[in-house]
Design an enzyme around this catalytic site. Structure first.
Site, PDB file in Angstrom:
ATOM      1  N   HIS A  26      -3.122  12.168   0.952  1.00 54.91           N
ATOM      2  CA  HIS A  26      -3.228  11.731  -0.428  1.00 54.91           C
ATOM      3  C   HIS A  26      -2.030  12.154  -1.296  1.00 54.91           C
ATOM      4  O   HIS A  26      -1.729  11.486  -2.281  1.00 54.91           O
ATOM      5  CB  HIS A  26      -4.523  12.248  -1.050  1.00 54.91           C
ATOM      6  CG  HIS A  26      -5.754  11.558  -0.548  1.00 54.91           C
ATOM      7  ND1 HIS A  26      -6.121  11.594   0.784  1.00 54.91           N
ATOM      8  CD2 HIS A  26      -6.688  10.798  -1.178  1.00 54.91           C
ATOM      9  CE1 HIS A  26      -7.242  10.897   0.942  1.00 54.91           C
ATOM     10  NE2 HIS A  26      -7.596  10.410  -0.225  1.00 54.91           N
TER      11      HIS A  26
ATOM     12  N   ARG B 234     -11.813  22.436   0.556  1.00 59.11           N
ATOM     13  CA  ARG B 234     -12.058  21.046   0.183  1.00 59.11           C
ATOM     14  C   ARG B 234     -10.733  20.298  -0.030  1.00 59.11           C
ATOM     15  O   ARG B 234     -10.671  19.076   0.085  1.00 59.11           O
ATOM     16  CB  ARG B 234     -12.924  20.953  -1.073  1.00 59.11           C
ATOM     17  CG  ARG B 234     -13.269  19.506  -1.426  1.00 59.11           C
ATOM     18  CD  ARG B 234     -14.336  19.371  -2.489  1.00 59.11           C
ATOM     19  NE  ARG B 234     -14.568  17.974  -2.815  1.00 59.11           N
ATOM     20  CZ  ARG B 234     -15.507  17.526  -3.638  1.00 59.11           C
ATOM     21  NH1 ARG B 234     -16.319  18.384  -4.223  1.00 59.11           N
ATOM     22  NH2 ARG B 234     -15.648  16.243  -3.876  1.00 59.11           N
TER      23      ARG B 234
ATOM     24  N   ARG C  50     -23.587  14.245 -22.751  1.00 61.31           N
ATOM     25  CA  ARG C  50     -23.215  15.462 -22.017  1.00 61.31           C
ATOM     26  C   ARG C  50     -23.816  15.501 -20.615  1.00 61.31           C
ATOM     27  O   ARG C  50     -23.988  16.571 -20.029  1.00 61.31           O
ATOM     28  CB  ARG C  50     -23.575  16.725 -22.798  1.00 61.31           C
ATOM     29  CG  ARG C  50     -22.826  16.853 -24.118  1.00 61.31           C
ATOM     30  CD  ARG C  50     -22.953  18.259 -24.684  1.00 61.31           C
ATOM     31  NE  ARG C  50     -22.141  18.404 -25.894  1.00 61.31           N
ATOM     32  CZ  ARG C  50     -22.597  18.231 -27.126  1.00 61.31           C
ATOM     33  NH1 ARG C  50     -23.869  17.906 -27.314  1.00 61.31           N
ATOM     34  NH2 ARG C  50     -21.801  18.384 -28.155  1.00 61.31           N
TER      35      ARG C  50
ATOM     36  N   HIS D 160      -5.706   1.680  -2.162  1.00 61.36           N
ATOM     37  CA  HIS D 160      -5.771   3.133  -1.967  1.00 61.36           C
ATOM     38  C   HIS D 160      -5.788   3.531  -0.492  1.00 61.36           C
ATOM     39  O   HIS D 160      -5.019   4.414  -0.073  1.00 61.36           O
ATOM     40  CB  HIS D 160      -7.003   3.695  -2.675  1.00 61.36           C
ATOM     41  CG  HIS D 160      -7.209   5.159  -2.436  1.00 61.36           C
ATOM     42  ND1 HIS D 160      -6.345   6.118  -2.898  1.00 61.36           N
ATOM     43  CD2 HIS D 160      -8.182   5.826  -1.752  1.00 61.36           C
ATOM     44  CE1 HIS D 160      -6.767   7.316  -2.525  1.00 61.36           C
ATOM     45  NE2 HIS D 160      -7.879   7.160  -1.834  1.00 61.36           N
TER      46      HIS D 160
ATOM     47  N   ASN E 292      -7.802  15.954   1.103  1.00 59.85           N
ATOM     48  CA  ASN E 292      -6.680  15.216   0.536  1.00 59.85           C
ATOM     49  C   ASN E 292      -5.580  14.943   1.554  1.00 59.85           C
ATOM     50  O   ASN E 292      -4.466  14.568   1.169  1.00 59.85           O
ATOM     51  CB  ASN E 292      -6.108  15.975  -0.666  1.00 59.85           C
ATOM     52  CG  ASN E 292      -7.029  15.950  -1.863  1.00 59.85           C
ATOM     53  OD1 ASN E 292      -7.285  14.900  -2.429  1.00 59.85           O
ATOM     54  ND2 ASN E 292      -7.547  17.109  -2.235  1.00 59.85           N
TER      55      ASN E 292
ATOM     56  N   LYS F 159     -16.716  14.000  -7.351  1.00 55.96           N
ATOM     57  CA  LYS F 159     -15.451  13.799  -8.065  1.00 55.96           C
ATOM     58  C   LYS F 159     -15.508  12.474  -8.812  1.00 55.96           C
ATOM     59  O   LYS F 159     -15.787  11.431  -8.215  1.00 55.96           O
ATOM     60  CB  LYS F 159     -14.271  13.779  -7.098  1.00 55.96           C
ATOM     61  CG  LYS F 159     -13.815  15.134  -6.622  1.00 55.96           C
ATOM     62  CD  LYS F 159     -12.532  14.969  -5.828  1.00 55.96           C
ATOM     63  CE  LYS F 159     -12.012  16.276  -5.332  1.00 55.96           C
ATOM     64  NZ  LYS F 159     -10.737  16.093  -4.583  1.00 55.96           N
TER      65      LYS F 159
ATOM     66  N   GLU G  34      -9.925   6.374   5.663  1.00 50.39           N
ATOM     67  CA  GLU G  34     -10.657   7.575   5.273  1.00 50.39           C
ATOM     68  C   GLU G  34     -11.574   8.067   6.389  1.00 50.39           C
ATOM     69  O   GLU G  34     -11.847   9.264   6.489  1.00 50.39           O
ATOM     70  CB  GLU G  34     -11.462   7.315   3.997  1.00 50.39           C
ATOM     71  CG  GLU G  34     -10.620   6.996   2.766  1.00 50.39           C
ATOM     72  CD  GLU G  34     -10.032   8.226   2.085  1.00 50.39           C
ATOM     73  OE1 GLU G  34     -10.183   9.346   2.624  1.00 50.39           O
ATOM     74  OE2 GLU G  34      -9.401   8.056   1.030  1.00 50.39           O
TER      75      GLU G  34
ATOM     76  N   HIS H  74      -0.921   8.996  -3.055  1.00 53.67           N
ATOM     77  CA  HIS H  74      -1.038   8.849  -4.501  1.00 53.67           C
ATOM     78  C   HIS H  74       0.326   8.595  -5.143  1.00 53.67           C
ATOM     79  O   HIS H  74       0.435   7.838  -6.118  1.00 53.67           O
ATOM     80  CB  HIS H  74      -1.667  10.098  -5.113  1.00 53.67           C
ATOM     81  CG  HIS H  74      -3.148  10.181  -4.923  1.00 53.67           C
ATOM     82  ND1 HIS H  74      -3.872  11.304  -5.235  1.00 53.67           N
ATOM     83  CD2 HIS H  74      -4.048   9.278  -4.450  1.00 53.67           C
ATOM     84  CE1 HIS H  74      -5.159  11.091  -4.966  1.00 53.67           C
ATOM     85  NE2 HIS H  74      -5.272   9.866  -4.484  1.00 53.67           N
TER      86      HIS H  74
ATOM     87  N   LYS I  63     -17.946  15.341   5.260  1.00 51.97           N
ATOM     88  CA  LYS I  63     -17.659  15.582   3.848  1.00 51.97           C
ATOM     89  C   LYS I  63     -18.743  16.434   3.207  1.00 51.97           C
ATOM     90  O   LYS I  63     -18.443  17.326   2.400  1.00 51.97           O
ATOM     91  CB  LYS I  63     -17.509  14.268   3.084  1.00 51.97           C
ATOM     92  CG  LYS I  63     -17.147  14.522   1.625  1.00 51.97           C
ATOM     93  CD  LYS I  63     -16.434  13.396   0.955  1.00 51.97           C
ATOM     94  CE  LYS I  63     -15.913  13.825  -0.410  1.00 51.97           C
ATOM     95  NZ  LYS I  63     -15.250  12.732  -1.137  1.00 51.97           N
TER      96      LYS I  63
ATOM     97  N   GLU J 234     -13.252  22.410  -5.148  1.00 53.65           N
ATOM     98  CA  GLU J 234     -11.924  22.311  -4.549  1.00 53.65           C
ATOM     99  C   GLU J 234     -11.058  23.541  -4.827  1.00 53.65           C
ATOM    100  O   GLU J 234      -9.885  23.448  -5.168  1.00 53.65           O
ATOM    101  CB  GLU J 234     -11.205  21.034  -5.036  1.00 53.65           C
ATOM    102  CG  GLU J 234     -10.093  20.581  -4.110  1.00 53.65           C
ATOM    103  CD  GLU J 234      -9.513  19.237  -4.509  1.00 53.65           C
ATOM    104  OE1 GLU J 234      -9.609  18.316  -3.697  1.00 53.65           O
ATOM    105  OE2 GLU J 234      -8.978  19.108  -5.630  1.00 53.65           O
TER     106      GLU J 234
END
Length: 373
Positions: free
Chosen positions: A253, A246, A127, A272, A250, A149, A191, A257, A232, A242
């Site tokens: 993206h 935030r 956990r 990517h 993206n 993330k 990026e 994606h 960032k 997010e």
């Protein structure tokens, strides 16, 4: 923000009792053991891939051993296909077998795939076990290693399975980038450009003037990395999960994606950062077609990305991609979709990006058809 930093830098991510440092400079992998020992760990589960293991694993293990830490290594295949349930299960089992406890540390040694995979494993083993990110790619150093993330891909889309799990420390060894293939460095540079396009037009202008120095190494590279990390870190501190701005991170993206999913994450055809580069160029062209930004700004973004050797159109992907309907189907599975509405990061100009949920599927489809025609 005009970049102005020294060769070695420390950037703080301010999240109250979960705050942590990003260290940027040379030789940090050789210092990993001492820095992880200072966190109070006894055992370190090192997660890396086959390519990075050949280049950097011995340095990291030597440092951990010198600090008196027990180290167990889990090596996975290189590439995006390792972000899967199957490989995640192997990593989780390896960490449990190594008896990595909550007070210990998982060390993610590699690029964005390893950071996401190891971070997710650390989030769910017992956990929650602490994670130290040691990113070895430019993309990971300026983006995926910072902000917590983590996750793996689903056959239905990228990064749809995961958790927020902040690192305890990020060690961005700039020297590790010297071993990076040119294509991977270019992909990471996309990026870096993103931060200028979101809200820092001065940084974008600096990159236009200094990108050769960033690629060559030296102070320009460290400036670019530190400026990106500061940008960032500021966004993550404002919006960790997010729910607000935030989502601006993206930029590029949503399109990128979808393109990655369309090529089934085949890194030979598209990595990517290349998808992000195409996606950012598309986002600005889409914005221009909607009358939100000037054609000149869209052309300027496209020109800079192309100048460093990045692809700027889906028609540049080897083997091509499916039709507009296929790409739109992937976009419907994007994790930013809200109540079935597509979410785009668009722009009113360079450094003036914003979140839009007012674009109809018909508008998106017509634009995709124009891009693929």
């Amino acid at each position: 923000m005009t970049p102005d930093v020294a060769q070695d830098e420390r950037v703080r991510v301010d999240l109250s009792d979960r705050s942590y440092d990003i260290l940027i400079g040379g030789g940090l992998l050789a210092e990993a053991g001492a820095r992880i020992a200072a966190l109070g760990a006894h055992t370190v589960g090192v997660v890396t891939d086959e390519n990075v293991a050949n280049l950097h694993l011995q340095t990291a293990l030597g440092s951990l051993n010198a600090a008196g830490l027990k180290a167990e290594t889990i090596v996975v295949p290189a590439g995006e296909t390792s972000k899967s349930w199957e490989v995640l299960g192997r990593v989780v089992d390896g960490l449990i077998a190594a008896r990595v406890e909550r007070g210990d540390v998982v060390l993610a040694l590699g690029g964005g795939v390893i950071g996401d995979l190891a971070g997710f494993a650390a989030a769910i083993v017992r956990r929650g076990v602490r994670i130290v990110q040691a990113p070895t790619s430019l993309l990971a150093q300026v983006d995926s290693s910072v902000g917590g993330k983590t996750g793996v891909n689903s056959p239905r889309g990228k990064n749809l399975i995961g958790a927020f799990h902040q690192p305890s420390l990020v060690l961005a060894d700039a020297g590790a980038l010297d071993t990076l293939p040119a294509r991977e460095f270019r992909a990471g540079y996309a990026e870096v450009v993103k931060y200028g396009l979101i809200d820092d037009p001065a940084f974008f202008g600096w990159l236009e003037a200094n990108h050769a120095g960033v690629f060559a190494g030296g102070p320009e590279r460290t400036r670019a990395i530190a400026t990106s990390c500061r940008a960032k870190a500021a966004v993550v501190a404002r919006d960790e999960h997010e729910h607000g701005d935030r989502a601006l991170l993206n930029l590029g993206h949503t399109f990128g994606h979808a393109l990655e999913a369309e090529v089934a994450y085949d890194g030979e055809r598209l990595v990517h950062g290349e998808g992000v580069a195409i996606g950012m160029a598309m986002a600005f062209r889409f914005s221009a077609s909607l009358g939100l930004c000037s054609l000149a700004d869209a052309a300027r973004v496209t020109a800079h990305l192309a100048a460093v050797g990045l692809p700027v159109s889906p028609r540049k992907i080897p083997g091509g991609v499916g039709g507009a309907e296929a790409l739109l189907a992937h976009m419907r599975q994007d994790k930013k979709v809200e109540r079935g509405r597509l979410t785009f990061i668009l722009a009113r100009g360079i450094g003036k990006s914003f979140v839009s949920r007012d674009i109809s599927e018909d508008q998106a489809l017509a634009f995709l058809e124009s891009e693929l025609g």
